[in-house]
Design a protein around this motif. Structure first.
Motif, PDB file in Angstrom:
ATOM      1  N   VAL A  30      -4.257  -7.238  -6.913  1.00  0.00           N
ATOM      2  CA  VAL A  30      -5.263  -8.301  -6.786  1.00  0.00           C
ATOM      3  C   VAL A  30      -5.773  -8.718  -8.164  1.00  0.00           C
ATOM      4  O   VAL A  30      -5.931  -9.917  -8.436  1.00  0.00           O
ATOM      5  CB  VAL A  30      -6.423  -7.834  -5.868  1.00  0.00           C
ATOM      6  N   ILE A  31      -6.001  -7.750  -9.035  1.00  0.00           N
ATOM      7  CA  ILE A  31      -6.471  -8.072 -10.388  1.00  0.00           C
ATOM      8  C   ILE A  31      -5.430  -8.888 -11.141  1.00  0.00           C
ATOM      9  O   ILE A  31      -5.748  -9.901 -11.765  1.00  0.00           O
ATOM     10  CB  ILE A  31      -6.840  -6.779 -11.139  1.00  0.00           C
ATOM     11  N   ILE A  32      -4.167  -8.461 -11.081  1.00  0.00           N
ATOM     12  CA  ILE A  32      -3.106  -9.194 -11.777  1.00  0.00           C
ATOM     13  C   ILE A  32      -2.947 -10.592 -11.196  1.00  0.00           C
ATOM     14  O   ILE A  32      -2.802 -11.568 -11.935  1.00  0.00           O
ATOM     15  CB  ILE A  32      -1.790  -8.403 -11.731  1.00  0.00           C
ATOM     16  N   ALA A  33      -2.973 -10.707  -9.872  1.00  0.00           N
ATOM     17  CA  ALA A  33      -2.840 -12.023  -9.236  1.00  0.00           C
ATOM     18  C   ALA A  33      -3.991 -12.942  -9.621  1.00  0.00           C
ATOM     19  O   ALA A  33      -3.799 -14.138  -9.839  1.00  0.00           O
ATOM     20  CB  ALA A  33      -2.758 -11.869  -7.718  1.00  0.00           C
ATOM     21  N   SER A  34      -5.201 -12.394  -9.711  1.00  0.00           N
ATOM     22  CA  SER A  34      -6.340 -13.233 -10.088  1.00  0.00           C
ATOM     23  C   SER A  34      -6.279 -13.625 -11.561  1.00  0.00           C
ATOM     24  O   SER A  34      -6.693 -14.733 -11.922  1.00  0.00           O
ATOM     25  CB  SER A  34      -7.653 -12.520  -9.769  1.00  0.00           C
ATOM     26  N   LEU A  35      -5.736 -12.748 -12.406  1.00  0.00           N
ATOM     27  CA  LEU A  35      -5.607 -13.106 -13.819  1.00  0.00           C
ATOM     28  C   LEU A  35      -4.521 -14.151 -14.034  1.00  0.00           C
ATOM     29  O   LEU A  35      -4.665 -15.032 -14.880  1.00  0.00           O
ATOM     30  CB  LEU A  35      -5.301 -11.854 -14.647  1.00  0.00           C
ATOM     31  N   ILE A  36      -3.451 -14.075 -13.272  1.00  0.00           N
ATOM     32  CA  ILE A  36      -2.371 -15.042 -13.426  1.00  0.00           C
ATOM     33  C   ILE A  36      -2.759 -16.388 -12.827  1.00  0.00           C
ATOM     34  O   ILE A  36      -2.557 -17.429 -13.432  1.00  0.00           O
ATOM     35  CB  ILE A  36      -1.077 -14.516 -12.765  1.00  0.00           C
ATOM     36  N   GLY A  37      -3.328 -16.354 -11.635  1.00  0.00           N
ATOM     37  CA  GLY A  37      -3.636 -17.598 -10.937  1.00  0.00           C
ATOM     38  C   GLY A  37      -5.057 -18.093 -11.113  1.00  0.00           C
ATOM     39  O   GLY A  37      -5.443 -19.054 -10.479  1.00  0.00           O
TER      40      GLY A  37
END
Length: 106
Positions: A19-26
């Motif tokens: 979730v953290i990686i997805a929020s940082l990317i998107g």
């Protein structure tokens, strides 16, 4: 305390990191359909991975395990402890994949 000694904590940590990686990317904007697609893909990976486990690992091991294991538990340990838990995860990941796919179709 090592959080990697149980199944629960690696799943929680992996979900949080994803979730953290997805929020940082998107970015931090929440999009419901992107979240549904992400859940569909993650649950599908679980489902396919467990299917490969059953077909490529457990079934051949059950055929050759009892002959190689002299005096040990043989396949009883796998049948009694591993298979029911793997089947539980397999069923829930299949259901989650189907439900997330149905959500995406709507």
């Amino acid at each position: 305390m090592n959080p990697l000694t149980t199944v629960k904590w690696p799943l929680i940590i992996g979900f949080a990191v994803a979730v953290i990686i997805a929020s940082l990317i998107g970015g931090f904007a929440f999009n419901e359909m992107s979240f549904a697609r992400w859940l569909h893909i993650v649950s599908g990976i679980f489902w396919i991975g467990l299917l490969y486990y059953f077909n490529a690992v457990q079934t051949p091991a059950m055929g050759g395990g009892p002959a190689a294991d002299k005096g040990g538990p043989g396949g009883a340990g796998v049948n009694k402890y591993v298979a029911p838990l793997a089947l539980l995860w397999f069923r829930w990941s299949a259901l989650a994949t189907w439900l997330m796919g149905a959500w995406l179709l709507s």
